[in-house]
Design a protein around this motif. Structure first.
Motif, PDB file in Angstrom:
ATOM      1  N   ARG A 125      -3.884 -12.993  -6.484  1.00  0.00           N
ATOM      2  CA  ARG A 125      -4.720 -13.146  -5.290  1.00  0.00           C
ATOM      3  C   ARG A 125      -6.180 -13.373  -5.669  1.00  0.00           C
ATOM      4  N   ASN A 126      -6.639 -12.691  -6.701  1.00  0.00           N
ATOM      5  CA  ASN A 126      -8.024 -12.831  -7.134  1.00  0.00           C
ATOM      6  C   ASN A 126      -8.271 -14.190  -7.796  1.00  0.00           C
ATOM      7  N   ARG A 127      -7.264 -14.690  -8.461  1.00  0.00           N
ATOM      8  CA  ARG A 127      -7.372 -15.975  -9.154  1.00  0.00           C
ATOM      9  C   ARG A 127      -7.273 -17.152  -8.177  1.00  0.00           C
ATOM     10  N   GLU A 128      -6.356 -17.068  -7.221  1.00  0.00           N
ATOM     11  CA  GLU A 128      -6.073 -18.198  -6.337  1.00  0.00           C
ATOM     12  C   GLU A 128      -6.839 -18.156  -5.025  1.00  0.00           C
ATOM     13  N   LEU A 185     -10.469   1.935  -3.177  1.00  0.00           N
ATOM     14  CA  LEU A 185     -10.154   2.585  -1.902  1.00  0.00           C
ATOM     15  C   LEU A 185      -9.377   1.656  -0.980  1.00  0.00           C
ATOM     16  N   GLY A 186      -9.615   0.358  -1.121  1.00  0.00           N
ATOM     17  CA  GLY A 186      -8.967  -0.630  -0.277  1.00  0.00           C
ATOM     18  C   GLY A 186      -9.299  -2.019  -0.773  1.00  0.00           C
ATOM     19  N   CYS A 187      -8.620  -3.009  -0.191  1.00  0.00           N
ATOM     20  CA  CYS A 187      -8.872  -4.393  -0.577  1.00  0.00           C
ATOM     21  C   CYS A 187      -8.433  -5.347   0.521  1.00  0.00           C
ATOM     22  N   VAL A 188      -8.899  -6.580   0.415  1.00  0.00           N
ATOM     23  CA  VAL A 188      -8.503  -7.637   1.333  1.00  0.00           C
ATOM     24  C   VAL A 188      -8.600  -8.962   0.594  1.00  0.00           C
ATOM     25  N   THR A 189      -7.680  -9.854   0.890  1.00  0.00           N
ATOM     26  CA  THR A 189      -7.701 -11.195   0.317  1.00  0.00           C
ATOM     27  C   THR A 189      -8.415 -12.111   1.296  1.00  0.00           C
ATOM     28  N   PHE A 190      -9.370 -12.888   0.790  1.00  0.00           N
ATOM     29  CA  PHE A 190     -10.135 -13.826   1.606  1.00  0.00           C
ATOM     30  C   PHE A 190      -9.857 -15.248   1.131  1.00  0.00           C
ATOM     31  N   ALA A 191      -9.649 -16.163   2.088  1.00  0.00           N
ATOM     32  CA  ALA A 191      -9.431 -17.571   1.750  1.00  0.00           C
ATOM     33  C   ALA A 191     -10.026 -18.456   2.829  1.00  0.00           C
ATOM     34  N   LEU A 244     -18.568   0.746  -1.980  1.00  0.00           N
ATOM     35  CA  LEU A 244     -19.164  -0.481  -2.474  1.00  0.00           C
ATOM     36  C   LEU A 244     -18.109  -1.557  -2.319  1.00  0.00           C
ATOM     37  N   VAL A 245     -18.430  -2.639  -1.621  1.00  0.00           N
ATOM     38  CA  VAL A 245     -17.488  -3.743  -1.450  1.00  0.00           C
ATOM     39  C   VAL A 245     -18.001  -4.920  -2.265  1.00  0.00           C
ATOM     40  N   ARG A 246     -17.090  -5.475  -3.090  1.00  0.00           N
ATOM     41  CA  ARG A 246     -17.454  -6.584  -3.960  1.00  0.00           C
ATOM     42  C   ARG A 246     -16.200  -7.356  -4.343  1.00  0.00           C
ATOM     43  N   ARG A 247     -16.405  -8.480  -4.996  1.00  0.00           N
ATOM     44  CA  ARG A 247     -15.286  -9.247  -5.549  1.00  0.00           C
ATOM     45  C   ARG A 247     -14.621  -8.375  -6.618  1.00  0.00           C
ATOM     46  N   ALA A 248     -13.310  -8.409  -6.651  1.00  0.00           N
ATOM     47  CA  ALA A 248     -12.560  -7.591  -7.605  1.00  0.00           C
ATOM     48  C   ALA A 248     -12.860  -7.995  -9.045  1.00  0.00           C
ATOM     49  N   LEU A 249     -12.936  -6.995  -9.888  1.00  0.00           N
ATOM     50  CA  LEU A 249     -13.060  -7.176 -11.328  1.00  0.00           C
ATOM     51  C   LEU A 249     -11.689  -6.909 -11.954  1.00  0.00           C
ATOM     52  N   ASP A 250     -11.505  -7.333 -13.188  1.00  0.00           N
ATOM     53  CA  ASP A 250     -10.216  -7.115 -13.852  1.00  0.00           C
ATOM     54  C   ASP A 250      -9.790  -5.654 -13.787  1.00  0.00           C
ATOM     55  N   ARG A 251     -10.726  -4.738 -13.948  1.00  0.00           N
ATOM     56  CA  ARG A 251     -10.384  -3.312 -13.961  1.00  0.00           C
ATOM     57  C   ARG A 251      -9.909  -2.803 -12.593  1.00  0.00           C
ATOM     58  N   ASP A 252     -10.140  -3.572 -11.519  1.00  0.00           N
ATOM     59  CA  ASP A 252      -9.746  -3.177 -10.167  1.00  0.00           C
ATOM     60  C   ASP A 252      -8.344  -3.628  -9.793  1.00  0.00           C
ATOM     61  N   LEU A 253      -7.790  -4.562 -10.530  1.00  0.00           N
ATOM     62  CA  LEU A 253      -6.592  -5.264 -10.068  1.00  0.00           C
ATOM     63  C   LEU A 253      -5.364  -4.370  -9.936  1.00  0.00           C
ATOM     64  N   ALA A 254      -5.114  -3.512 -10.889  1.00  0.00           N
ATOM     65  CA  ALA A 254      -3.946  -2.624 -10.785  1.00  0.00           C
ATOM     66  C   ALA A 254      -4.090  -1.707  -9.578  1.00  0.00           C
ATOM     67  N   GLY A 255      -5.266  -1.119  -9.396  1.00  0.00           N
ATOM     68  CA  GLY A 255      -5.496  -0.235  -8.255  1.00  0.00           C
ATOM     69  C   GLY A 255      -5.377  -0.966  -6.929  1.00  0.00           C
ATOM     70  N   ALA A 256      -5.874  -2.196  -6.864  1.00  0.00           N
ATOM     71  CA  ALA A 256      -5.778  -2.982  -5.625  1.00  0.00           C
ATOM     72  C   ALA A 256      -4.327  -3.294  -5.299  1.00  0.00           C
TER      73      ALA A 256
END
Length: 172
Positions: free
Chosen positions: A55-58, A72-78, A13-25
């Motif tokens: 990264r999620n905030r900015e 499982l993975g992540c990417v920063t989008f801007a 499932l790919v989605r915008r990160a939630l607070d609970r995802d941040l440490a794992g990301a």
């Protein structure tokens, strides 16, 4: 193949990160960049990789999670022209710090993350995307090319002395 939570890796499932995802990301990012030898463990870049909350905030941090919620993975989008975009121009989206955990590799996680960033660019009405990658990141290059991105050598650049970066682009 098992996810970090022990369950099978199916479609993420790919989605915008939630607070609970941040440490794992943050941990997935550091493990991928340092573990694969793209970043030295003592590099200041490690702190930026680990700071998924920033990264999620900015910008926008997209995560791929399994059914149990493990990252499982992540990417920063801007969008181009914003603080997190290095090479994207206004009207383009950019991805940075694409990272997939070792246990989830080869299962389409990276492709799903990049495809989600393409979708996000289209949602924002952007005309295309541009982003940088290191020459040694050949697995990522295969994903980019399979999704229709092409090399734009005229836009290649160096982030630091001795760090040559390749640029890939696409138009919608």
């Amino acid at each position: 193949m098992r996810s970090p939570s022990g369950g099978p890796v199916d479609r993420p499932l790919v989605r915008r990160a939630l607070d609970r995802d941040l440490a794992g990301a943050g941990e997935v990012s550091v493990a991928a960049f340092v573990g694969d030898g793209h970043t030295r463990p003592d590099s200041p870049y490690v702190d930026l990789l680990r700071d998924a909350a920033r990264r999620n905030r900015e910008a926008e941090l997209l995560v791929a999670v399994d059914g149990a919620g493990a990252v499982l993975g992540c990417v920063t989008f801007a969008p181009g022209g914003t603080a997190w975009a290095d090479v994207a121009r206004p009207g383009e989206g950019e991805i940075r710090m694409l990272a997939v955990g070792a246990a989830a590799r080869g299962r389409g996680v990276g492709r799903a993350l990049v495809a989600a960033a393409v979708d996000r660019s289209r949602e924002l009405g952007l005309a295309g995307m541009a982003f940088s990658t290191r020459p040694a990141m050949t697995a990522a290059h295969r994903i980019y090319e399979a999704l229709g991105f092409v090399r734009a050598p005229e836009r290649d650049w160096s982030a630091a002395p001795g760090m040559h970066l390749l640029v890939y682009t696409t138009r919608f």
